[in-house]
Design an enzyme around this catalytic site. Structure first.
Site, mmCIF file in Angstrom:
data_model
loop_
_atom_site.group_PDB
_atom_site.id
_atom_site.type_symbol
_atom_site.label_atom_id
_atom_site.label_comp_id
_atom_site.label_asym_id
_atom_site.label_seq_id
_atom_site.Cartn_x
_atom_site.Cartn_y
_atom_site.Cartn_z
ATOM 1 N N LEU A 51 31.566 42.416 36.907
ATOM 2 C CA LEU A 51 32.608 42.482 37.937
ATOM 3 C C LEU A 51 33.488 43.721 37.776
ATOM 4 C CD1 LEU A 51 33.712 38.725 37.903
ATOM 5 C CD2 LEU A 51 31.883 39.824 39.226
ATOM 6 N N HIS A 101 35.148 43.413 43.153
ATOM 7 C CA HIS A 101 35.030 41.951 43.064
ATOM 8 C C HIS A 101 36.423 41.328 42.885
ATOM 9 C CE1 HIS A 101 30.994 43.202 41.328
ATOM 10 N NE2 HIS A 101 30.624 42.387 42.298
#
Ligand code: PAF
Length: 287
Positions: free
Chosen positions: A36, A40
């Site tokens: 991530l 994100h």
């Protein structure tokens, strides 16, 4: 720092979701393949702001990799992912095995129609069927929710919108803006593959898109000329193998013969720099 609860099975996830819904909570869902980044995180932020319970799924979906792609090496860092989910206030992380996601195997993929046939779909045949199959499966598991997707994968977002409508799933799909580095490079888990010199060349994608926007907003009506302007900028990067530069209608992905006054178009580019395949896009409105 709060760490989110991690569940690996559908049964455990449903138990948490049922309890939350029984207490009146709305569910925000952020499907990811992990590794991530701030892009994100912005989706998690949007879910946390709008929904009572935020679920992030982390699952590297084998179905959406075409042969020869980076499935085996796709970057993974679960500890860092959980830390990021916690920092941004996610409540629950669903981290299933492939057997949990596809208990009956994967031989009945969800087929994507024309909207997934061009651009990414042409460069990566079967990719969008793989995306649609996993997203449909995840949506069926999670149930009624708002689901958050980044606009960086703009065609994926269109495919998901269409799939939700076709399958009548109780999901509100939310598109969220692209997050960029200060030099314009769109954040992507695959940027990790860029060698220093490739990283220096990578913002050319965004510069090309901006030249396309200038052409459209300057009154250009010929899509071929706009694409030509983008291609001229892409040619500045000696190591970029251009996959496509394109202009499409934002909602249908059809290529217009002429850019109509006031119409919304999407400009998209893709190419390979060393090991990294990069994609990017921006919207433009004709004057
Ligand atoms: O955008 C992604 O990370 C993936 O395509 C998704 C939506 C999580 C499906 O695997």
């Amino acid at each position: 720092m709060r760490r989110p609860e991690v569940v690996g099975t559908v049964a455990d996830l449903l138990e948490r979701l049922d309890a939350a819904r029984a207490a009146g909570a709305s569910v925000g869902f952020v499907p990811t393949m992990g590794y991530l980044h701030q892009g994100h995180a912005s989706l998690i932020d949007a879910a946390v702001a709008a929904d009572d319970l935020t679920v992030v799924s982390i699952f590297v979906n084998p179905l959406q990799f075409v042969p020869g792609e980076d499935l085996a090496d796709y970057p993974r860092d679960l500890d860092a992912d959980l830390a990021r989910c916690g920092e941004h206030g996610a409540d629950l992380v669903f981290h299933p095995t492939a057997a949990e996601v596809y208990p009956e195997g994967t031989d009945e993929p969800v087929a994507v129609g024309a909207i997934g046939g061009s651009l990414e779909g042409a460069s990566r045949p079967t990719h969008f069927d793989g995306v649609a199959t996993v997203v449909a499966r995840l949506f069926r598991i999670v149930g009624r929710c708002r689901a958050y997707f980044g606009e960086k994968d703009f065609q994926q977002l269109a495919v998901v919108h269409r799939m939700v409508a076709d399958l009548e799933l109780p999901v509100e799909v939310m598109g969220c803006p692209i997050v960029r580095e200060s030099d314009g490079l769109a954040l992507s888990s695959r940027n990790i593959y860029l060698e220093p010199d490739e990283r220096r060349q990578a913002p050319v994608l965004y510069r090309a898109l901006l030249s396309g926007v200038a052409a459209v907003e300057g009154g250009g009506v010929d899509p071929v000329a706009v694409v030509g302007a983008m291609e001229a900028v892409l040619a500045d990067a000696p190591d970029l193998a251009v996959d496509y530069a394109a202009l499409v209608e934002s909602d249908t992905f059809a290529v217009p013969e002429r850019i109509a006054t006031g119409s919304e178009v999407r400009l998209l580019v893709a190419g390979r720099l060393g090991r990294a395949r990069l994609i990017d896009n921006v919207g433009a409105t004709a004057p």
